[in-house]
Design a protein around this motif. Structure first.
Motif, mmCIF file in Angstrom:
data_model
loop_
_atom_site.group_PDB
_atom_site.id
_atom_site.type_symbol
_atom_site.label_atom_id
_atom_site.label_comp_id
_atom_site.label_asym_id
_atom_site.label_seq_id
_atom_site.Cartn_x
_atom_site.Cartn_y
_atom_site.Cartn_z
ATOM 1 N N GLU A 57 32.226 -24.495 -7.113
ATOM 2 C CA GLU A 57 33.451 -23.707 -6.958
ATOM 3 C C GLU A 57 33.480 -22.485 -7.879
ATOM 4 O O GLU A 57 34.337 -21.613 -7.728
ATOM 5 N N LEU A 58 32.566 -22.438 -8.828
ATOM 6 C CA LEU A 58 32.511 -21.290 -9.733
ATOM 7 C C LEU A 58 32.055 -20.032 -8.983
ATOM 8 O O LEU A 58 31.150 -20.099 -8.145
ATOM 9 N N LEU B 84 30.012 -17.121 -9.443
ATOM 10 C CA LEU B 84 28.998 -16.742 -10.422
ATOM 11 C C LEU B 84 29.165 -15.311 -10.911
ATOM 12 O O LEU B 84 28.946 -15.022 -12.093
ATOM 13 N N GLU B 85 29.560 -14.409 -9.999
ATOM 14 C CA GLU B 85 29.705 -13.006 -10.386
ATOM 15 C C GLU B 85 30.800 -12.812 -11.435
ATOM 16 O O GLU B 85 30.794 -11.817 -12.177
ATOM 17 N N ASP B 86 31.749 -13.736 -11.480
ATOM 18 C CA ASP B 86 32.860 -13.610 -12.434
ATOM 19 C C ASP B 86 32.554 -14.245 -13.787
ATOM 20 O O ASP B 86 33.321 -14.067 -14.742
ATOM 21 N N LEU B 87 31.461 -14.988 -13.879
ATOM 22 C CA LEU B 87 31.128 -15.660 -15.130
ATOM 23 C C LEU B 87 30.468 -14.693 -16.106
ATOM 24 O O LEU B 87 29.728 -13.796 -15.686
ATOM 25 N N ASP C 15 25.923 -14.894 -20.138
ATOM 26 C CA ASP C 15 25.265 -16.033 -20.793
ATOM 27 C C ASP C 15 25.316 -17.273 -19.912
ATOM 28 O O ASP C 15 24.308 -17.965 -19.701
ATOM 29 N N THR C 16 26.497 -17.562 -19.404
ATOM 30 C CA THR C 16 26.677 -18.754 -18.574
ATOM 31 C C THR C 16 25.946 -18.605 -17.247
ATOM 32 O O THR C 16 25.285 -19.538 -16.773
ATOM 33 N N ARG C 17 26.077 -17.452 -16.632
ATOM 34 C CA ARG C 17 25.432 -17.213 -15.329
ATOM 35 C C ARG C 17 23.920 -17.395 -15.430
ATOM 36 O O ARG C 17 23.295 -17.993 -14.544
ATOM 37 N N GLY D 191 32.638 -29.325 -14.545
ATOM 38 C CA GLY D 191 31.641 -29.309 -13.477
ATOM 39 C C GLY D 191 30.333 -29.949 -13.908
ATOM 40 O O GLY D 191 29.725 -30.734 -13.157
ATOM 41 N N LEU D 192 29.890 -29.644 -15.120
ATOM 42 C CA LEU D 192 28.665 -30.271 -15.641
ATOM 43 C C LEU D 192 28.868 -31.765 -15.851
ATOM 44 O O LEU D 192 27.966 -32.576 -15.604
#
Length: 254
Positions: free
Chosen positions: A76-77, A79-82, A85-87, A121-122
């Motif tokens: 649901e994340l 990715l473009e908004d993260l 580092d996280t992406r 999520g993890l």
């Protein structure tokens, strides 16, 4: 197969707690007759269906026991908004190797950038892959540790805490600690250091942890324990909630 045989099989399956076999028996018998299965193939298929059902059940039992405040999935994340580092690290984290290796994750940054969502999520992914997970906020964890100490059940709590494959401690930095609280938190989190994984989410960079842990030596020791061989994710960025509010405002003016 006679009705009496069906009744007996149903009774035996219920007694042995083989609920799936009881439910799929007729369909499996029909499939076996149509495909001319032998006895071994028929029995294997029945047992396989029972096992698969139990494996799925255990996944959702682990999710329920983890205590997630809400269900948030990695897919649901956006990715473009993260933050970058996280992406960039997400594929590695999704592999669950960090849990197998007992490595920590520390996510730090301003509120609303997806720290809790990513952590949950993890955690859910870990549950689905057979790991035992526990979710808590840091203030709630400290309350539990204090209560256990007062009730003389701290050793029992520590034993349980050490056994989880992954512990998620959310909201580090929202509440400051007195000296006793800081020591209790340090001792409790240190139980897992180097052997089991812990995810910490915090709205404060490490340089500001002394604002909530007044003892500088203890603060430095806690940061050192948590960050040793850990994945450090800088999640500073624009708040999802602010972004959503802006999008809603733009739609109203269209």
């Amino acid at each position: 197969m006679e009705t009496n045989d069906n009744e007996l099989i149903t009774r035996y399956a219920k007694e042995l707690k083989l609920g799936v076999i009881k439910n799929v028996l007729d369909d499996t018998v029909a499939e076996a007759e149509q495909n001319q299965w032998g006895y071994r193939r028929f029995l294997r298929d029945l047992l396989q269906r029972e096992i698969e059902h139990r494996v799925e059940n255990r996944k959702y039992q682990r999710i329920r026991k983890a205590g997630f405040p809400q269900m948030k999935y990695l897919q649901e994340l956006v990715l473009e908004d993260l933050p970058s580092d996280t992406r960039n690290l997400l594929p590695e984290l999704e592999s669950m190797n960090f849990v197998k290796q007992g490595r920590n994750i520390v996510m730090y940054g301003n509120p609303g950038t997806g720290k809790t969502h990513t952590a949950i999520g993890l955690g859910i992914k870990a549950c689905m892959e057979g790991f035992d997970v526990f979710f808590t906020t840091v203030p709630h964890l400290l309350t539990r540790v204090r209560e256990a100490k007062n009730n003389k059940t701290l050793q029992l709590l520590e034993t349980r805490f050490k056994k989880f494959d992954l512990v998620i401690c959310d909201e580090m930095g929202y509440v400051s600690f007195d000296k006793e609280g800081a020591e209790l938190l340090f001792n409790h989190l240190s139980l897992r250091a180097g052997s089991r994984s812990t995810i910490i989410t915090t709205n404060l960079p490490f340089t500001r942890w002394e604002e909530i842990i007044k003892d500088k030596v203890l603060c430095s020791a806690l940061v050192d324990r948590l960050c040793h061989k850990a994945f450090l994710l800088n999640m500073t960025g624009q708040s999802f909630r602010v972004r959503e509010t802006q999008k809603m405002a733009e739609k109203l003016h269209e």
